[in-house]
Design a protein around this motif. Structure first.
Motif, PDB file in Angstrom:
ATOM      1  N   PRO A 242       0.832  -1.219   0.000  1.00 47.83           N
ATOM      2  CA  PRO A 242       0.000   0.000   0.000  1.00 47.83           C
ATOM      3  C   PRO A 242       0.863   1.264   0.000  1.00 47.83           C
ATOM      4  CG  PRO A 242      -0.688  -1.524   1.726  1.00 47.83           C
ATOM      5  CD  PRO A 242       0.552  -2.093   1.140  1.00 47.83           C
ATOM      6  N   GLU A 243       2.026   1.152   0.605  1.00 42.99           N
ATOM      7  CA  GLU A 243       2.931   2.300   0.661  1.00 42.99           C
ATOM      8  C   GLU A 243       3.301   2.771  -0.747  1.00 42.99           C
ATOM      9  OE1 GLU A 243       6.841   3.751  -0.060  1.00 42.99           O
ATOM     10  OE2 GLU A 243       6.572   1.588   0.048  1.00 42.99           O
ATOM     11  N   GLY A 244       3.356   1.822  -1.673  1.00 45.08           N
ATOM     12  CA  GLY A 244       3.799   2.165  -3.018  1.00 45.08           C
ATOM     13  C   GLY A 244       2.661   2.549  -3.942  1.00 45.08           C
ATOM     14  N   LEU A 245       1.487   2.825  -3.365  1.00 40.04           N
ATOM     15  CA  LEU A 245       0.340   3.074  -4.206  1.00 40.04           C
ATOM     16  C   LEU A 245       0.343   4.470  -4.807  1.00 40.04           C
ATOM     17  CD1 LEU A 245      -3.037   1.621  -2.987  1.00 40.04           C
ATOM     18  CD2 LEU A 245      -2.210   1.938  -5.293  1.00 40.04           C
ATOM     19  N   PHE A 246       1.226   4.686  -5.732  1.00 41.69           N
ATOM     20  CA  PHE A 246       1.249   5.957  -6.420  1.00 41.69           C
ATOM     21  C   PHE A 246       1.006   5.683  -7.890  1.00 41.69           C
ATOM     22  CE2 PHE A 246       3.978   6.605  -2.694  1.00 41.69           C
ATOM     23  CZ  PHE A 246       3.294   7.648  -2.105  1.00 41.69           C
ATOM     24  N   TYR A 247      -0.183   6.053  -8.367  1.00 39.79           N
ATOM     25  CA  TYR A 247      -0.574   5.638  -9.708  1.00 39.79           C
ATOM     26  C   TYR A 247       0.373   6.143 -10.788  1.00 39.79           C
ATOM     27  CZ  TYR A 247      -5.019   3.740  -8.101  1.00 39.79           C
ATOM     28  OH  TYR A 247      -5.966   2.978  -7.502  1.00 39.79           O
ATOM     29  N   ALA A 248       0.737   7.401 -10.713  1.00 38.30           N
ATOM     30  CA  ALA A 248       1.567   7.966 -11.772  1.00 38.30           C
ATOM     31  C   ALA A 248       2.934   7.294 -11.795  1.00 38.30           C
ATOM     32  CB  ALA A 248       1.703   9.474 -11.600  1.00 38.30           C
ATOM     33  N   LYS A 249       3.493   7.100 -10.591  1.00 40.59           N
ATOM     34  CA  LYS A 249       4.819   6.473 -10.532  1.00 40.59           C
ATOM     35  C   LYS A 249       4.747   5.015 -10.938  1.00 40.59           C
ATOM     36  CE  LYS A 249       6.660   9.437  -6.914  1.00 40.59           C
ATOM     37  NZ  LYS A 249       5.362   9.833  -6.322  1.00 40.59           N
ATOM     38  N   LEU A 250       3.702   4.319 -10.459  1.00 37.16           N
ATOM     39  CA  LEU A 250       3.529   2.919 -10.863  1.00 37.16           C
ATOM     40  C   LEU A 250       3.398   2.831 -12.384  1.00 37.16           C
ATOM     41  CD1 LEU A 250       2.931  -0.099 -10.451  1.00 37.16           C
ATOM     42  CD2 LEU A 250       0.583   0.499  -9.892  1.00 37.16           C
ATOM     43  N   SER A 251       2.641   3.750 -12.971  1.00 38.77           N
ATOM     44  CA  SER A 251       2.469   3.746 -14.426  1.00 38.77           C
ATOM     45  C   SER A 251       3.778   3.993 -15.142  1.00 38.77           C
ATOM     46  CB  SER A 251       1.461   4.814 -14.840  1.00 38.77           C
ATOM     47  OG  SER A 251       0.227   4.580 -14.250  1.00 38.77           O
ATOM     48  N   ALA A 252       4.518   4.980 -14.652  1.00 43.28           N
ATOM     49  CA  ALA A 252       5.791   5.300 -15.303  1.00 43.28           C
ATOM     50  C   ALA A 252       6.742   4.110 -15.228  1.00 43.28           C
ATOM     51  CB  ALA A 252       6.415   6.529 -14.644  1.00 43.28           C
ATOM     52  N   ALA A 253       6.831   3.510 -14.041  1.00 41.16           N
ATOM     53  CA  ALA A 253       7.725   2.357 -13.886  1.00 41.16           C
ATOM     54  C   ALA A 253       7.278   1.210 -14.782  1.00 41.16           C
ATOM     55  CB  ALA A 253       7.743   1.913 -12.420  1.00 41.16           C
ATOM     56  N   SER A 254       5.954   0.992 -14.849  1.00 41.87           N
ATOM     57  CA  SER A 254       5.444  -0.107 -15.663  1.00 41.87           C
ATOM     58  C   SER A 254       5.718   0.113 -17.138  1.00 41.87           C
ATOM     59  CB  SER A 254       3.938  -0.269 -15.450  1.00 41.87           C
ATOM     60  OG  SER A 254       3.664  -0.539 -14.110  1.00 41.87           O
ATOM     61  N   ILE A 255       5.458   1.326 -17.590  1.00 41.19           N
ATOM     62  CA  ILE A 255       5.678   1.627 -19.011  1.00 41.19           C
ATOM     63  C   ILE A 255       7.136   1.397 -19.389  1.00 41.19           C
ATOM     64  CG2 ILE A 255       5.934   3.602 -20.576  1.00 41.19           C
ATOM     65  CD1 ILE A 255       3.191   2.448 -20.685  1.00 41.19           C
ATOM     66  N   MET A 256       8.029   1.869 -18.538  1.00 43.77           N
ATOM     67  CA  MET A 256       9.446   1.685 -18.845  1.00 43.77           C
ATOM     68  C   MET A 256       9.819   0.206 -18.838  1.00 43.77           C
ATOM     69  SD  MET A 256      11.534   4.801 -17.119  1.00 43.77           S
ATOM     70  CE  MET A 256      10.895   4.751 -15.460  1.00 43.77           C
ATOM     71  N   ALA A 257       9.130  -0.572 -17.982  1.00 44.93           N
ATOM     72  CA  ALA A 257       9.472  -1.992 -17.878  1.00 44.93           C
ATOM     73  C   ALA A 257       8.963  -2.796 -19.063  1.00 44.93           C
ATOM     74  CB  ALA A 257       8.907  -2.570 -16.579  1.00 44.93           C
ATOM     75  N   ILE A 258       7.803  -2.396 -19.628  1.00 38.74           N
ATOM     76  CA  ILE A 258       7.248  -3.245 -20.686  1.00 38.74           C
ATOM     77  C   ILE A 258       7.551  -2.727 -22.091  1.00 38.74           C
ATOM     78  CG2 ILE A 258       5.397  -4.123 -19.232  1.00 38.74           C
ATOM     79  CD1 ILE A 258       3.468  -2.271 -20.573  1.00 38.74           C
ATOM     80  N   ALA A 259       7.936  -1.445 -22.193  1.00 37.89           N
ATOM     81  CA  ALA A 259       8.127  -0.874 -23.530  1.00 37.89           C
ATOM     82  C   ALA A 259       9.138  -1.637 -24.398  1.00 37.89           C
ATOM     83  CB  ALA A 259       8.507   0.594 -23.421  1.00 37.89           C
ATOM     84  N   PRO A 260      10.335  -1.952 -23.869  1.00 41.30           N
ATOM     85  CA  PRO A 260      11.305  -2.632 -24.740  1.00 41.30           C
ATOM     86  C   PRO A 260      10.773  -3.957 -25.266  1.00 41.30           C
ATOM     87  CG  PRO A 260      12.273  -2.150 -22.576  1.00 41.30           C
ATOM     88  CD  PRO A 260      10.856  -1.715 -22.523  1.00 41.30           C
ATOM     89  N   ILE A 261      10.055  -4.670 -24.393  1.00 36.69           N
ATOM     90  CA  ILE A 261       9.576  -5.997 -24.764  1.00 36.69           C
ATOM     91  C   ILE A 261       8.401  -5.909 -25.725  1.00 36.69           C
ATOM     92  CG2 ILE A 261       8.342  -7.974 -23.778  1.00 36.69           C
ATOM     93  CD1 ILE A 261      11.528  -7.795 -23.599  1.00 36.69           C
ATOM     94  N   LEU A 262       7.538  -4.906 -25.534  1.00 38.01           N
ATOM     95  CA  LEU A 262       6.431  -4.714 -26.471  1.00 38.01           C
ATOM     96  C   LEU A 262       6.973  -4.521 -27.879  1.00 38.01           C
ATOM     97  CD1 LEU A 262       3.761  -2.354 -24.881  1.00 38.01           C
ATOM     98  CD2 LEU A 262       3.449  -4.639 -25.776  1.00 38.01           C
ATOM     99  N   ILE A 263       8.009  -3.712 -27.979  1.00 35.78           N
ATOM    100  CA  ILE A 263       8.568  -3.437 -29.303  1.00 35.78           C
ATOM    101  C   ILE A 263       9.180  -4.705 -29.894  1.00 35.78           C
ATOM    102  CG2 ILE A 263      10.350  -2.125 -30.511  1.00 35.78           C
ATOM    103  CD1 ILE A 263       9.757   0.095 -28.304  1.00 35.78           C
ATOM    104  N   MET A 264       9.950  -5.414 -29.064  1.00 37.07           N
ATOM    105  CA  MET A 264      10.543  -6.662 -29.563  1.00 37.07           C
ATOM    106  C   MET A 264       9.462  -7.679 -29.907  1.00 37.07           C
ATOM    107  SD  MET A 264      13.663  -7.138 -26.930  1.00 37.07           S
ATOM    108  CE  MET A 264      14.427  -8.537 -27.639  1.00 37.07           C
ATOM    109  N   GLY A 265       8.418  -7.718 -29.091  1.00 37.27           N
ATOM    110  CA  GLY A 265       7.353  -8.683 -29.308  1.00 37.27           C
ATOM    111  C   GLY A 265       6.653  -8.473 -30.638  1.00 37.27           C
TER     112      GLY A 265
END
Lengths: 277, 290
Positions: A237-260
């Motif tokens: 719950p401490e990490g429940l920051f939508y904007a930051k979670l989104s930013a981290a997620s986007i950076m994590a999946i972007a390279p793989i989405l492109i490769m995929g």
């Protein structure tokens, strides 16, 4: 010959399929939008987020500052690329031998290799965990690289095998008759023809290793945690920051989405072990 | 054709892979089986006496076990149903002539490339959170009571998230199979007056049958091991409502440090997966001969 299809029908098809595609893609699109919002804006009503809030890059910077995102990103790169190339090193000779010098038991060996992939990871969780603990491999990149290489090795061998199989044996025989040694045959004849197949094998396996989330979660803590484990830290719950979670997620999946997107076709072959082409 | 020399060098080239995979399989597997017969808890250092079938007895009589088995069945069955039926529909849809087919296909397939922890968390927070999530906001906007997804319908929510990730996989494979269908066959049937339903039932579906079986078997192997999605969304709860076999073994192994019982569970999971694997391997083996 393909039949002529009226434009009206085509437009109708496009509308239906486009809606389906949009709905499937929407969660990804949504976090992309949220990642450019402030935390206050990110939890407002959807329509307000879309039409009456500003855009900012702050979340990306905040993710990096708060938790050293780049370190985890590099862990993911090291582990996925490392495990893939290590696996390739072992798989190329094996797949080559099975494809071009088939023996009576080649098929059995192939099937047996595949069967190791069917072993549920949780069935060997304790032994691997204890071995890692005793050898000081817990939370190290080298340990994780090895595990991911082992779990993907059967897929690498299988994919390479099916690609190698498609290379006509006559070409190799011709090279042999012209006096090429085994080494020359591999380097000058086989390799150039096998490069496309190897490239897609590499691509698919990097994707699989990048997204692997059983061993990465259970064998790492802070130091060697790749992005899968890093993102999981946002579940508290401490990490429940939508904007930051989104930013981290986007950076994590972007390279793989492109490769995929580049490897859709190979994905089918790789994940069905050649059963569907 | 192959000479003796090339045969022995071939054997040499295969051996690293065989030795590694053999070690990877036999050593941990042997240890799991061995541990499953010991009274062994990492929190209680000291002797680890032989325990016979005790661990299996405790694992099977633990009320969480029957719950976890049922949950595993519901989770796998639910996701399989959605992805197979949905995948057939999506494949049929994407196979029709349209504008921008490539882009649309990419959008449909994209969720497959999202890592499990990310998809778990974005659905949990951005969509299913009863206050700030989109579903909650829509419900509030319509004057309805928002659903607390992970409190009220936890298993359905997990199934939904996992199905979102696997639907693209089924679609992609079934679409590949569908596209290999001979178009002339369909046109001939159409000229003979076969309706769309008949063409689907008697030509397309039989043509896809193999691919459908492969989709079901491969997904089952992966779905039996669902872990990260549960870890980041519900932690197996509320209670044990979303605890599957994999998660239960994780809890007894790495949270309760009970090596004995965790290993017994591991053996059960291996046996279960092997039943599915047996059929999958036969399918793939047949293809190898062809």
């Amino acid at each position: 010959m393909a039949r002529a299809v009226s434009n009206g029908k085509k437009i109708a098809n496009t509308a239906i399929a486009g809606t389906v595609g949009f709905l499937m893609f929407f969660p990804i699109l949504w976090i992309l939008i949220l990642s450019f919002k402030t935390e206050e804006d990110a939890i407002r009503a959807p329509l307000e987020i879309l039409f009456s809030s500003g855009w900012t890059m702050d979340s990306f910077a905040a993710v990096q500052a708060r938790s050293d995102y780049f370190k985890h990103f590099m862990n993911s790169v090291t582990i996925s690329v490392g495990s893939t190339f290590l696996g390739l090193l072992i798989a190329i000779p094996a797949a080559w031998a099975m494809a071009f010098v088939p023996a009576k038991r080649t098929k059995d060996v192939l099937m047996w290799m595949l069967s190791t992939k069917m072993l549920p990871p949780v069935g060997v969780l304790i032994p691997i965990y204890l071995i890692f603990r005793d050898f000081g491999l817990l939370d190290t990149r080298i340990g994780l690289t090895f595990v991911l290489m082992m779990i993907n090795l059967p897929i690498i061998i299988w994919m390479l095998y099916t690609y190698f199989k498609e290379i006509p044996g006559e070409i190799l025989e011709a090279a042999r008759m012209d006096g090429a040694s085994l080494r020359e045959e591999v380097i000058y004849v086989l390799t150039p023809m096998a490069i496309p197949g190897m490239a897609s094998t590499v691509l698919l396996n990097i994707i699989l290793a990048w997204n692997e989330a059983f061993w990465t979660l259970n064998l790492t803590a802070a130091k060697a945690a790749p992005l899968t484990a890093f993102i999981a830290s946002y579940s508290s719950p401490e990490g429940l920051f939508y904007a930051k979670l989104s930013a981290a997620s986007i950076m994590a999946i972007a390279p793989i989405l492109i490769m995929g997107w580049f490897s859709q076709k190979q994905l089918v072959r790789g994940l069905t072990f050649g059963a569907v082409k | 054709m192959a000479t003796k020399a090339s045969r022995s060098s071939a054997r040499l080239m295969i051996s690293p892979a065989v030795i590694l995979l053999l070690g990877w399989m036999i050593i941990p597997l042997g240890m799991t089986i061995y541990f499953s017969f010991l009274r062994y808890n990492l929190l209680q250092p000291g002797a680890t006496p032989f325990a016979g079938w005790e661990n299996y007895y405790w694992f099977f009589t633990d009320p969480s076990f029957s719950a976890a088995m049922l949950n595993t069945l519901v989770l796998v069955g639910g996701v399989l149903t959605i992805t197979t039926v949905g995948g057939i529909c999506f494949a049929l849809l994407l196979d029709r002539p349209m504008f921008g087919q490539g882009i649309i296909r990419i959008m449909v397939i994209a969720p497959f490339f999202v890592m499990p922890t990310v998809s778990g968390l974005i659905w949990k927070n951005m969509f299913m959170n009863p206050v700030n999530g989109i579903f909650g906001q829509i419900a509030a906007g319509l004057g309805l009571q928002p659903i607390d997804f992970f409190g009220q319908i936890p298993m359905a929510s997990v199934i939904f998230i996992v199905a979102w990730m696997w639907l693209p996989f089924a679609t992609l494979i079934l679409l590949t199979a569908l596209q290999s269908l001979d178009q002339e066959q369909l046109e001939a049937a159409e000229m003979d007056g076969a309706s769309w339903v008949n063409r689907f039932w008697f030509i397309m579906l039989p043509h896809m049958a193999r691919a459908i079986t492969v989709v079901i078997l491969i997904q089952t192997i992966f779905l039996l091991s669902i872990f990260a999605e549960i870890l980041v969304t519900t932690n197996g709860g509320p209670g044990v409502a979303t605890t599957n076999l994999t998660y239960l073994i994780y809890v007894s192994s790495l949270l309760q440090f009970d090596v004995g019982i965790g290993s017994a569970g591991g053996v059960v999971a291996i046996i279960l997966a092997n039943i599915v694997a047996f059929f999958l391997m036969r399918m793939i083996g047949k293809n190898l001969d062809a």
